[in-house]
Design an enzyme around this catalytic site. Structure first.
Site, short mmCIF file in Angstrom:
data_model
loop_
_atom_site.label_atom_id
_atom_site.label_comp_id
_atom_site.label_asym_id
_atom_site.label_seq_id
_atom_site.Cartn_x
_atom_site.Cartn_y
_atom_site.Cartn_z
N ASP A 143 1.03 -1.12 0.02
CA ASP A 143 -0.07 0.03 0.02
C ASP A 143 0.93 1.36 0.03
OD1 ASP A 143 -2.19 -1.50 0.08
OD2 ASP A 143 -2.38 -1.78 2.21
N LYS B 126 1.99 2.17 -4.94
CA LYS B 126 2.41 1.54 -6.28
C LYS B 126 1.61 1.77 -7.60
CE LYS B 126 2.50 -2.50 -4.13
NZ LYS B 126 2.23 -2.34 -2.92
N GLY C 57 -4.57 -4.42 -3.87
CA GLY C 57 -5.45 -3.26 -4.03
C GLY C 57 -4.48 -2.27 -4.33
N HIS C 58 -4.74 -2.03 -5.96
CA HIS C 58 -3.91 -0.64 -6.18
C HIS C 58 -4.73 0.37 -6.83
CE1 HIS C 58 -0.37 -3.60 -7.47
NE2 HIS C 58 -0.60 -3.56 -5.92
N GLN D 62 1.99 -5.93 -3.07
CA GLN D 62 2.47 -6.37 -1.67
C GLN D 62 3.66 -5.34 -1.48
OE1 GLN D 62 1.25 -9.40 -3.59
NE2 GLN D 62 -0.75 -8.61 -2.60
P1 GDP Z 1 -0.63 0.31 -3.55
O1 GDP Z 1 -1.16 -0.93 -3.25
O2 GDP Z 1 0.76 0.34 -3.13
O3 GDP Z 1 -0.95 0.60 -5.16
O4 GDP Z 1 -1.53 1.39 -2.68
P2 GDP Z 1 -2.86 1.52 -2.42
O5 GDP Z 1 -3.72 2.09 -3.60
O6 GDP Z 1 -3.59 0.55 -1.72
O7 GDP Z 1 -2.86 2.80 -1.13
C1 GDP Z 1 -2.19 4.00 -1.34
C2 GDP Z 1 -3.39 5.10 -1.31
O8 GDP Z 1 -2.46 6.16 -1.13
C3 GDP Z 1 -4.19 5.15 -2.32
O9 GDP Z 1 -5.38 5.49 -1.85
C4 GDP Z 1 -3.57 6.29 -3.38
O10 GDP Z 1 -4.68 6.99 -4.25
C5 GDP Z 1 -3.00 7.21 -2.32
N1 GDP Z 1 -1.77 7.91 -2.68
C6 GDP Z 1 -0.81 7.48 -3.27
N2 GDP Z 1 0.18 8.30 -3.45
C7 GDP Z 1 -0.25 9.39 -2.86
C8 GDP Z 1 0.23 10.74 -2.10
O11 GDP Z 1 1.43 11.05 -2.77
N3 GDP Z 1 -0.36 11.60 -1.55
C9 GDP Z 1 -1.74 11.23 -1.22
N4 GDP Z 1 -2.37 11.94 -0.20
N5 GDP Z 1 -2.36 9.92 -1.46
C10 GDP Z 1 -1.45 9.20 -2.34
P1 IMO Z 2 -0.77 -4.27 -2.28
O1 IMO Z 2 -0.55 -4.59 -3.63
C1 IMO Z 2 -0.88 -4.34 2.05
C2 IMO Z 2 -0.79 -8.44 4.02
C3 IMO Z 2 -2.15 -8.89 4.56
C4 IMO Z 2 -1.69 -9.90 5.50
C5 IMO Z 2 -0.69 -10.82 4.75
C6 IMO Z 2 -0.94 -12.11 4.14
O2 IMO Z 2 -2.18 -3.48 -2.04
O3 IMO Z 2 0.15 -3.43 -1.64
P2 IMO Z 2 -2.39 -12.79 2.21
O4 IMO Z 2 -3.66 -12.36 1.86
O5 IMO Z 2 -1.40 -12.46 1.28
O6 IMO Z 2 -2.22 -14.15 2.47
O7 IMO Z 2 -2.28 -11.83 3.57
O8 IMO Z 2 -0.15 -9.92 3.81
N1 IMO Z 2 -1.31 -8.13 2.50
C7 IMO Z 2 -1.10 -6.92 2.22
N2 IMO Z 2 -0.89 -5.64 2.80
N3 IMO Z 2 -1.07 -4.44 0.72
C8 IMO Z 2 -1.19 -5.60 -0.14
O9 IMO Z 2 -1.26 -5.70 -1.25
C9 IMO Z 2 -1.31 -6.77 0.60
N4 IMO Z 2 -1.25 -8.00 0.19
C10 IMO Z 2 -1.33 -8.77 1.47
O10 IMO Z 2 -2.99 -7.98 5.04
O11 IMO Z 2 -1.15 -9.24 6.60
MG MG Z 3 -2.81 -1.49 -1.88
#
Ligand code: GDP
Ligand code: IMO
Ligand code: MG
Length: 423
Positions: free
Chosen positions: A13, A16, A40-41, A223
């Site tokens: 999270d 990415k 979840g991206h 991840q």
């Molecule tokens: P990922 O799994 O690495 O793709 O990240 P997620 O999408 O799960 O979580 C990142 C969250 O931060 C999302 O809600 C993005 O829209 C938000 N985000 C990403 N970059 C920035 C930033 O520079 N500033 C802010 N405020 N939010 C950001």
């Molecule tokens: P993105 O791509 C954050 C965490 C779960 C749990 C552990 C194992 O959005 O960054 P799993 O279901 O993979 O067996 O769970 O890994 N986890 C993540 N945490 N971002 C993710 O993906 C994750 N994918 C798995 O919360 O702690």
């Molecule tokens: Mg994510």
């Protein structure tokens, strides 16, 4: 060679999705090589927000080919739902392919993920319950169903019959659960297989040829490094190798196919699920990061645990992934915090620890040692260049470079694809 790998440098999270989306604009290929629908991206473009789980973020550009590589575990139901949602949003899916060697997540994987978590009680990992661990376990156990099996009705029938007998024995006899029905699963999943069959292919060969001919390829990480099966906080990890080394195995190309490795981190640290987190904050600053940073999971909606930036973790990410630079997201979230802290190392029984330990049980006795930095009050969301950032924000970024011995090449100041500064 014109290739770059984007890898999570913390516990996932890190933002990415946003960075991949930015790089995908000029990419010929975007490749997902690890993980499954646990990812979840989020991609924000103007007033549109896309939440992607299995489909590479390059799908939003009509000229970019998107590969779901052999190392991904594909939940056909989730994938088809995601495809339908994107199609309804006007996104074309004609440039999406899935590797024939990718393993298929079946209903018994999800059931067993639930049951195993429940049985672990206080020791539960806090998985996303997407069947990821059980699917990769079957892959290692050599009883998994691959896309190539899945799209051949007779082969699928025979493999499903054999493996479901075994899984039902475990579900009922070990966990006291309810057996799953073969006919129900077969008929439902046969329909999914029919829909996905036309987009399955041997992607590694095509990717290799593309790289050789100088095409721009982005490897999309899911991840993060600390969730890696080997290098992460085992057992509180995912069941794949979400590191650049894992991308090679999961995309079907060798390590020399990746030229640049960009680590994505937040300006602080978050984690979802259980497991150690040395710089976790259980105070007002932690609450500030949760609320101002909207730190709620994209896949499960769970509140993310928040804490200070940890340079020990980032140094591990630099090493394991061979990072050539870092992208630091969410610098805007730190605005308004008077004093910022970065953990430089830990102290364990009076001894200095600069490397992340192998034995996570000692982490509870490790005290992070922090360096303090002056904060800033300005809203960063409209900053377009490094020099436009407040001086203290610039100093914070420079401190990260020094503590990790890795240059910062991009800085995120908002969720939109345009809110990214090139340094
Ligand atoms: P990922 O799994 O690495 O793709 O990240 P997620 O999408 O799960 O979580 C990142 C969250 O931060 C999302 O809600 C993005 O829209 C938000 N985000 C990403 N970059 C920035 C930033 O520079 N500033 C802010 N405020 N939010 C950001
Ligand atoms: P993105 O791509 C954050 C965490 C779960 C749990 C552990 C194992 O959005 O960054 P799993 O279901 O993979 O067996 O769970 O890994 N986890 C993540 N945490 N971002 C993710 O993906 C994750 N994918 C798995 O919360 O702690
Ligand atoms: Mg994510």
């Amino acid at each position: 060679m014109n290739t770059i790998a984007l890898v999570g440098a913390q516990w996932g999270d890190e933002g990415k999705g946003k960075v991949i989306d930015i790089l995908a604009e000029t990419a010929d290929y975007v490749v997902r090589a690890t993980g499954g629908s646990n990812a979840g991206h989020t991609v924000v473009s103007g007033n549109k927000t896309y939440k992607l789980h299995l489909i590479p973020s390059g799908i939003l550009y009509p000229h970019t080919k998107n590969i779901i590589g052999n190392g991904v575990v594909v939940d056909p139901k989730v994938l088809l739902e995601e495809m339908d949602t994107l199609a309804a949003q006007g996104v074309s899916l004609k440039n999406l392919v899935i590797d024939l060697r990718a393993h298929v997540v079946m209903p018994y994987h999800k059931e067993l993920d639930e049951l195993a978590e429940k049985a672990k009680g206080d020791n539960a990992i806090g998985t996303t319950k997407r069947g990821i661990g059980p699917c990769y376990a079957d892959k290692s156990d050599r009883i998994g169903i691959r896309m190539i099996d899945f799209i051949q009705p007779e082969v699928f029938a025979q493999k499903l019959k054999t493996v479901l007998e075994l899984k039902n024995a475990i579900i009922t006899k070990v966990y006291g659960g309810k057996a799953l029905d073969y006919n129900e699963i077969y008929s439902e999943y046969l329909e999914y297989a029919k829909r996905l069959a036309p987009i399955t292919t041997d992607t590694g060969a095509e990717l290799y040829a593309a790289i050789k001919s100088g095409k721009r390829v982005v490897f999309e990480g899911a991840q993060g490094t600390l969730l890696d099966l080997d290098s992460g906080t085992y057992p509180f990890v995912t069941s794949s190798h979400p590191i650049t080394g894992g991308f090679c195995a999961g995309a079907g190309v060798g390590p020399t196919a990746i030229k640049e490795c960009l680590g994505i981190a937040k300006s602080y640290t978050t984690r979802v699920g259980a497991g150690p987190f040395p710089t976790e904050l259980d105070d007002e600053v932690g609450k500030h990061l949760l609320n101002v940073g909207h730190e709620f999971g994209t896949t499960t909606g769970r509140a993310r645990r928040c804490g200070w930036l940890d340079a020990v973790i980032l140094r591990l990410a630099v090493r394991i992934n061979g990072l050539t630079s870092l992208a630091i997201n969410k610098l805007d979230t730190l605005s308004g915090i008077k004093k910022l802290k970065i953990a430089t190392h830990y102290i364990l029984n009076g001894k200095k620890l600069t490397d992340f330990p192998a034995d996570i049980s000692i982490l509870k006795d490790c005290t992070p040692v922090y360096k303090e930095y002056d904060g800033w009050d300005e809203d960063l969301s409209a900053c377009k260049s490094f020099s436009e950032l407040p001086v203290n924000a610039q100093k914070y970024i420079e401190a990260i470079e020094k503590l990790t011995d890795c240059p910062v090449s991009m800085i995120g100041v908002g969720a939109d694809r345009h809110q990214m500064i090139n340094k």
